[in-house]
Design an enzyme around this catalytic site. Structure first.
Site, mmCIF file in Angstrom:
data_model
loop_
_atom_site.group_PDB
_atom_site.id
_atom_site.type_symbol
_atom_site.label_atom_id
_atom_site.label_comp_id
_atom_site.label_asym_id
_atom_site.label_seq_id
_atom_site.Cartn_x
_atom_site.Cartn_y
_atom_site.Cartn_z
ATOM 1 N N HIS A 72 0.849 -1.206 0.000
ATOM 2 C CA HIS A 72 0.000 0.000 0.000
ATOM 3 C C HIS A 72 0.876 1.244 0.000
ATOM 4 O O HIS A 72 1.874 1.300 0.703
ATOM 5 C CB HIS A 72 -0.890 0.034 1.246
ATOM 6 N N TYR A 201 -8.816 5.061 8.466
ATOM 7 C CA TYR A 201 -8.900 5.405 9.889
ATOM 8 C C TYR A 201 -9.988 6.465 10.022
ATOM 9 O O TYR A 201 -9.835 7.572 9.510
ATOM 10 C CB TYR A 201 -7.565 5.968 10.379
ATOM 11 N N PRO A 293 -2.543 -0.181 19.049
ATOM 12 C CA PRO A 293 -2.388 -0.620 17.655
ATOM 13 C C PRO A 293 -2.632 0.459 16.600
ATOM 14 O O PRO A 293 -2.402 0.202 15.410
ATOM 15 C CB PRO A 293 -3.426 -1.749 17.525
ATOM 16 N N LYS A 297 2.522 -0.447 14.865
ATOM 17 C CA LYS A 297 3.966 -0.546 15.094
ATOM 18 C C LYS A 297 4.426 -1.796 15.850
ATOM 19 O O LYS A 297 5.621 -2.100 15.865
ATOM 20 C CB LYS A 297 4.449 0.685 15.901
ATOM 21 N N TYR A 385 4.570 6.519 9.811
ATOM 22 C CA TYR A 385 3.755 5.335 9.527
ATOM 23 C C TYR A 385 4.540 4.307 8.717
ATOM 24 O O TYR A 385 4.549 3.116 9.049
ATOM 25 C CB TYR A 385 2.473 5.732 8.783
HETATM 26 C C1 PHB Z 1 -4.759 -4.687 11.000
HETATM 27 O O1 PHB Z 1 -4.897 -4.864 9.775
HETATM 28 O O2 PHB Z 1 -4.980 -5.595 11.812
HETATM 29 C C2 PHB Z 1 -4.345 -3.351 11.489
HETATM 30 C C3 PHB Z 1 -4.028 -2.363 10.583
HETATM 31 C C4 PHB Z 1 -3.652 -1.117 11.033
HETATM 32 C C5 PHB Z 1 -3.597 -0.857 12.383
HETATM 33 C C6 PHB Z 1 -3.898 -1.844 13.295
HETATM 34 C C7 PHB Z 1 -4.283 -3.111 12.853
HETATM 35 O O3 PHB Z 1 -3.256 0.384 12.818
#
Ligand code: PHB
Ligand code: APR
Length: 396
Positions: A72, A201, A293, A297, A385
């Protein structure tokens, strides 16, 4: 029994360490409390930074990840019913992330370990550490009802946040830095084609939601919920309704529904212990630090720790020098604290805090607008990120 490095825990940290050591001709034994089936099925996070991808490739473990992982080049921040893309490629000189489940990384690592004839003892119990201050630390454990003792040159505590390694260090030798958050994440894995090709997000009055994926057929989704939330109160219908409400846009975009393959609630905390070492015990990954999460990271930090640790151990066994091992904690903590800050910042910007007043919410909104409108602010998010370069936190 004797080995050079006794490794407690077969998560990404312990397994990767065993692999890196084995490639350098250093023997280790991995002790894991759960079964192979359990650790390979457990659904965890799934975002790999470029430096983690490079490490897996360099270590000869990247074949399936290159085939099945999804690269991505951006993420979307969504608020007020509209999405705003943060273009990682453009903002970071072509860097990106790879979406590949942690359990897939674990499967690849277990296979590589067993193919190389390395030892992993599953279902061990009552793991205890002795003689950490001596040249010959020992690990005691039970396996199939029998007591065992493993004498080692070094012990690597890779047994996660609830493991025994960190607790084996006298409390007055460690300082713990911590934050808890007044919410948790309810996560589902759904048999449904991802309705968008990048992660989303979403911030809003009903709380945070995250749209992610595992494959072209499987969507991964999360909802901010109360920390004491009971899974029984969340029927699949209620989960979908809430996801639609939190992720909807003015132009009518919706997540695709599908059968729910897994559902779980994860607490959110930030935690670091310093130093990450005591005598001949080295802590790595979640055993030493936890991030919420939101910054994706956790696994990346675990991988960086064991890369630093493997280099130090290789130097010890090859040249007798402990210089790199002595810097282990200090070296790792630079990257750890950067990730701690970024994860806390993303979490604070995107969640609804029950105690926040309208002033605080206006600040959050302003912060989000700044991040999506200012190139400097988006570049800062993007740089963190995708992950700072490998040298950030592997060099003193
Ligand atoms: C996930 O795909 O499980 C995932 C992706 C991004 C995050 C946390 C978990 O910030
Ligand atoms: N004895 C032996 N093994 C243990 C013990 C114990 N007393 N306690 C825990 N373990 C095992 C766990 O069963 C688990 O398989 O240690 C392993 C630790 O693995 P992880 O929790 O995956 O931790 P780590 O390898 O540091 O990876 C960090 O995991 O939680 C996620 O977000 C986090 O992605 C990050 C990653």
């Amino acid at each position: 029994m004797r080995t050079q490095v006794g490794i407690i825990g077969a998560g990404p940290a312990g397994l990767m360490l065993a692999h890196l050591l084995q490639r350098a001709g250093i023997e280790s034994v991995v002790l894991e409390k759960h079964t192979r089936d359990y650790i390979e099925r457990r659904v965890r996070a799934g975002v790999l930074e470029q430096s983690t991808v490079d490490l897996l490739n360099d270590a000869g473990l990247g074949e399936r990840m290159r085939r099945e992982g999804m690269v991505h080049h951006g993420i979307q921040l969504r608020f007020d019913g509209a999405g705003h893309r943060i273009d990682f490629s453009e903002l970071t000189g072509g860097r990106g992330i790879t979406v590949y489940g942690q359990q897939e990384v674990v499967k690849d690592l277990v296979r590589a370990r067993l193919d190389a004839g390395g030892a992993i003892h599953f279902s061990v119990d009552e793991v205890g550490l002795q003689g950490l201050d001596t040249q010959r630390p020992r690990i005691s454990y039970m396996l199939h009802g029998e007591a065992h003792e493993l004498e080692c040159d070094f012990v690597a505590g890779c047994d996660g946040f609830h493991g025994v390694s960190r607790q084996a260090i006298p409390a007055d030798k460690l300082t713990t830095f911590e934050r808890t958050y007044p919410f948790a994440w309810l996560g589902i894995l759904a048999q449904a084609a991802p309705a968008h090709d990048e992660l989303i997000y979403a911030y809003g009055d009903r709380g945070f939601a995250l749209f992610s994926m595992r494959s072209p057929q499987v969507t991964r989704l999360y909802l901010q919920v109360a920390p004491e939330e009971r899974l029984d109160d969340w029927s699949d219908d209620r989960v979908w309704q809430e996801l639609h409400a939190r992720l909807e846009t003015h132009d009518g975009w919706r997540v695709n529904e599908g059968s729910v393959l897994e559902k779980s609630v994860t607490g959110m905390r930030s935690s670091v212990v310093e130093p990450m070492q005591h005598g001949r015990l080295f802590l790595a990954g979640d055993a030493a630090h936890i991030v919420p999460p939101t910054g994706a990271k956790g696994m990346n930090l675990a991988m960086n720790d064991v890369l630093v640790l493997a280099r130090g151990l290789i130097e010890h066994f090859e040249s007798g020098s402990d210089a790199a091992l002595q810097r282990y904690s200090q070296t790792c903590l630079r990257r750890v604290w950067r990730a701690e800050h970024f994860s806390w910042w993303m979490t604070s910007m995107l969640h609804r805090f029950p105690a926040d007043d309208s002033f605080q919410q206006r600040l959050q909104r302003s912060q989000l607008e700044y991040v999506v409108r200012s190139r400097a602010a988006s570049a800062s998010l993007a740089e963190n990120y995708v992950g700072l370069p490998a040298s950030w936190g592997t060099e003193p």
